[in-house]
Design a protein around this motif. Structure first.
Motif, PDB file in Angstrom:
ATOM      1  N   SER A  48       0.847  -1.192   0.000  1.00  0.00           N
ATOM      2  CA  SER A  48       0.000   0.000   0.000  1.00  0.00           C
ATOM      3  C   SER A  48       0.880   1.239   0.000  1.00  0.00           C
ATOM      4  CB  SER A  48      -0.897   0.003   1.245  1.00  0.00           C
ATOM      5  OG  SER A  48      -1.650   1.189   1.319  1.00  0.00           O
ATOM      6  N   VAL A  49       0.333   2.334  -0.481  1.00  0.00           N
ATOM      7  CA  VAL A  49       1.016   3.619  -0.393  1.00  0.00           C
ATOM      8  C   VAL A  49       1.172   3.972   1.080  1.00  0.00           C
ATOM      9  CG1 VAL A  49       0.830   6.083  -0.907  1.00  0.00           C
ATOM     10  CG2 VAL A  49       0.117   4.401  -2.613  1.00  0.00           C
ATOM     11  N   VAL A  50       2.330   4.489   1.458  1.00  0.00           N
ATOM     12  CA  VAL A  50       2.569   4.960   2.817  1.00  0.00           C
ATOM     13  C   VAL A  50       2.716   6.476   2.771  1.00  0.00           C
ATOM     14  CG1 VAL A  50       4.199   4.978   4.758  1.00  0.00           C
ATOM     15  CG2 VAL A  50       3.624   2.821   3.624  1.00  0.00           C
ATOM     16  N   ALA A  51       1.970   7.172   3.634  1.00  0.00           N
ATOM     17  CA  ALA A  51       2.090   8.618   3.764  1.00  0.00           C
ATOM     18  C   ALA A  51       2.942   8.898   5.000  1.00  0.00           C
ATOM     19  CB  ALA A  51       0.719   9.257   3.899  1.00  0.00           C
ATOM     20  N   TRP A  71       2.902  15.908   3.587  1.00  0.00           N
ATOM     21  CA  TRP A  71       2.952  14.476   3.511  1.00  0.00           C
ATOM     22  C   TRP A  71       3.855  14.056   2.384  1.00  0.00           C
ATOM     23  CZ3 TRP A  71       1.158  11.894   7.487  1.00  0.00           C
ATOM     24  CH2 TRP A  71       0.147  12.440   8.238  1.00  0.00           C
ATOM     25  N   TYR A  72       4.659  13.051   2.647  1.00  0.00           N
ATOM     26  CA  TYR A  72       5.496  12.448   1.618  1.00  0.00           C
ATOM     27  C   TYR A  72       4.850  11.111   1.268  1.00  0.00           C
ATOM     28  CZ  TYR A  72       8.684  15.952   3.355  1.00  0.00           C
ATOM     29  OH  TYR A  72       9.242  17.143   3.752  1.00  0.00           O
ATOM     30  N   SER A  73       4.546  10.903   0.013  1.00  0.00           N
ATOM     31  CA  SER A  73       3.873   9.699  -0.448  1.00  0.00           C
ATOM     32  C   SER A  73       4.899   8.712  -0.992  1.00  0.00           C
ATOM     33  CB  SER A  73       2.860  10.060  -1.542  1.00  0.00           C
ATOM     34  OG  SER A  73       2.182   8.913  -1.972  1.00  0.00           O
ATOM     35  N   ILE A  74       4.897   7.497  -0.425  1.00  0.00           N
ATOM     36  CA  ILE A  74       5.858   6.479  -0.832  1.00  0.00           C
ATOM     37  C   ILE A  74       5.081   5.316  -1.443  1.00  0.00           C
ATOM     38  CG2 ILE A  74       7.813   5.074  -0.111  1.00  0.00           C
ATOM     39  CD1 ILE A  74       7.785   6.849   2.498  1.00  0.00           C
ATOM     40  N   GLN A  75       5.318   5.062  -2.691  1.00  0.00           N
ATOM     41  CA  GLN A  75       4.616   4.011  -3.420  1.00  0.00           C
ATOM     42  C   GLN A  75       5.060   2.626  -2.948  1.00  0.00           C
ATOM     43  OE1 GLN A  75       2.038   4.672  -5.557  1.00  0.00           O
ATOM     44  NE2 GLN A  75       2.384   6.747  -4.794  1.00  0.00           N
ATOM     45  N   ALA A 120       4.037   7.653  10.126  1.00  0.00           N
ATOM     46  CA  ALA A 120       3.786   6.998   8.840  1.00  0.00           C
ATOM     47  C   ALA A 120       2.503   6.193   8.955  1.00  0.00           C
ATOM     48  CB  ALA A 120       4.946   6.097   8.465  1.00  0.00           C
ATOM     49  N   VAL A 121       1.685   6.290   7.925  1.00  0.00           N
ATOM     50  CA  VAL A 121       0.405   5.586   7.915  1.00  0.00           C
ATOM     51  C   VAL A 121       0.223   4.905   6.565  1.00  0.00           C
ATOM     52  CG1 VAL A 121      -0.842   7.682   7.236  1.00  0.00           C
ATOM     53  CG2 VAL A 121      -2.073   5.818   8.336  1.00  0.00           C
ATOM     54  N   ARG A 122      -0.244   3.667   6.618  1.00  0.00           N
ATOM     55  CA  ARG A 122      -0.556   2.925   5.399  1.00  0.00           C
ATOM     56  C   ARG A 122      -1.899   3.439   4.899  1.00  0.00           C
ATOM     57  NH1 ARG A 122       0.422  -3.121   6.505  1.00  0.00           N
ATOM     58  NH2 ARG A 122      -1.644  -2.986   7.403  1.00  0.00           N
ATOM     59  N   VAL A 123      -1.929   3.966   3.694  1.00  0.00           N
ATOM     60  CA  VAL A 123      -3.124   4.630   3.158  1.00  0.00           C
ATOM     61  C   VAL A 123      -4.290   3.658   2.991  1.00  0.00           C
ATOM     62  CG1 VAL A 123      -4.033   5.880   1.158  1.00  0.00           C
ATOM     63  CG2 VAL A 123      -1.776   6.455   2.066  1.00  0.00           C
ATOM     64  N   VAL A 138      -1.103   2.785  11.426  1.00  0.00           N
ATOM     65  CA  VAL A 138      -0.012   3.691  11.765  1.00  0.00           C
ATOM     66  C   VAL A 138       1.187   2.865  12.196  1.00  0.00           C
ATOM     67  CG1 VAL A 138       0.738   5.520  13.334  1.00  0.00           C
ATOM     68  CG2 VAL A 138      -1.607   5.516  12.447  1.00  0.00           C
ATOM     69  N   TYR A 139       2.347   3.180  11.627  1.00  0.00           N
ATOM     70  CA  TYR A 139       3.582   2.493  11.997  1.00  0.00           C
ATOM     71  C   TYR A 139       4.156   3.159  13.245  1.00  0.00           C
ATOM     72  CZ  TYR A 139       3.551   0.361   7.370  1.00  0.00           C
ATOM     73  OH  TYR A 139       3.221  -0.349   6.254  1.00  0.00           O
ATOM     74  N   THR A 140       4.371   2.378  14.294  1.00  0.00           N
ATOM     75  CA  THR A 140       5.006   2.910  15.494  1.00  0.00           C
ATOM     76  C   THR A 140       6.163   2.010  15.888  1.00  0.00           C
ATOM     77  OG1 THR A 140       3.457   1.738  16.929  1.00  0.00           O
ATOM     78  CG2 THR A 140       2.930   4.027  16.394  1.00  0.00           C
ATOM     79  N   LEU A 141       7.147   2.634  16.493  1.00  0.00           N
ATOM     80  CA  LEU A 141       8.342   1.908  16.905  1.00  0.00           C
ATOM     81  C   LEU A 141       8.955   2.640  18.090  1.00  0.00           C
ATOM     82  CD1 LEU A 141      10.531  -0.289  16.226  1.00  0.00           C
ATOM     83  CD2 LEU A 141      11.649   1.493  14.879  1.00  0.00           C
TER      84      LEU A 141
END
Length: 134
Positions: A34-37, A54-58, A78-81, A86-89
């Motif tokens: 998925s696209v990640v913002a 927002w930076y969009s990563i394909q 970062a969030v998977r569109v 939401v990515y957390t670490l």
């Protein structure tokens, strides 16, 4: 004249590369389907914190971002569109974000369309890091 031009170009090249050496270099790898913002929160040389998004990563792509910071600690939201995951670490903080592309200074609340989001802390000891999203 020709002999003066070469040393001048070399000095300009050294000055430009020295300025880039102090930028925080983030390599964001999207290993998901998925696209990640992505939004980034970092300390500028002026002493003010900035949040940019927002930076969009394909999917399957790598995104390179250089930000104007000499600080080794920064934060990423970062969030998977596709599904909103939401990515957390590790350690996290809450910061303001907007729905549209934005830049906020010192965590100022946006006039409209803003919300709090969870940012994960990262450290790039050499001002260079790879961040992976699966």
């Amino acid at each position: 004249m020709r002999f003066l031009l070469l040393p001048l170009l070399l000095v300009c090249g050294l000055l430009c590369s020295a300025g880039l050496a102090h930028a925080l270099d983030i390599e964001a790898n999207n290993n998901s389907r998925s696209v990640v913002a992505m939004a980034v929160h970092y300390l500028r040389p002026t002493g003010h914190w900035s949040t940019d998004g927002w930076y969009s990563i394909q999917p399957g792509k790598t995104f390179h971002l250089k930000v104007d910071s000499k600080n080794t600690v920064f934060y990423v939201h970062a969030v998977r569109v596709k599904d909103g995951m939401v990515y957390t670490l590790g350690d996290t903080i809450d910061r303001w974000v907007c729905d549209q592309p934005f830049t906020l200074t010192d965590n100022a609340q946006p006039a409209a369309g803003g919300r709090m989001a969870l940012f994960s802390q990262y450290e790039a000891p050499n001002l260079k890091i790879a961040v992976n999203f699966n």
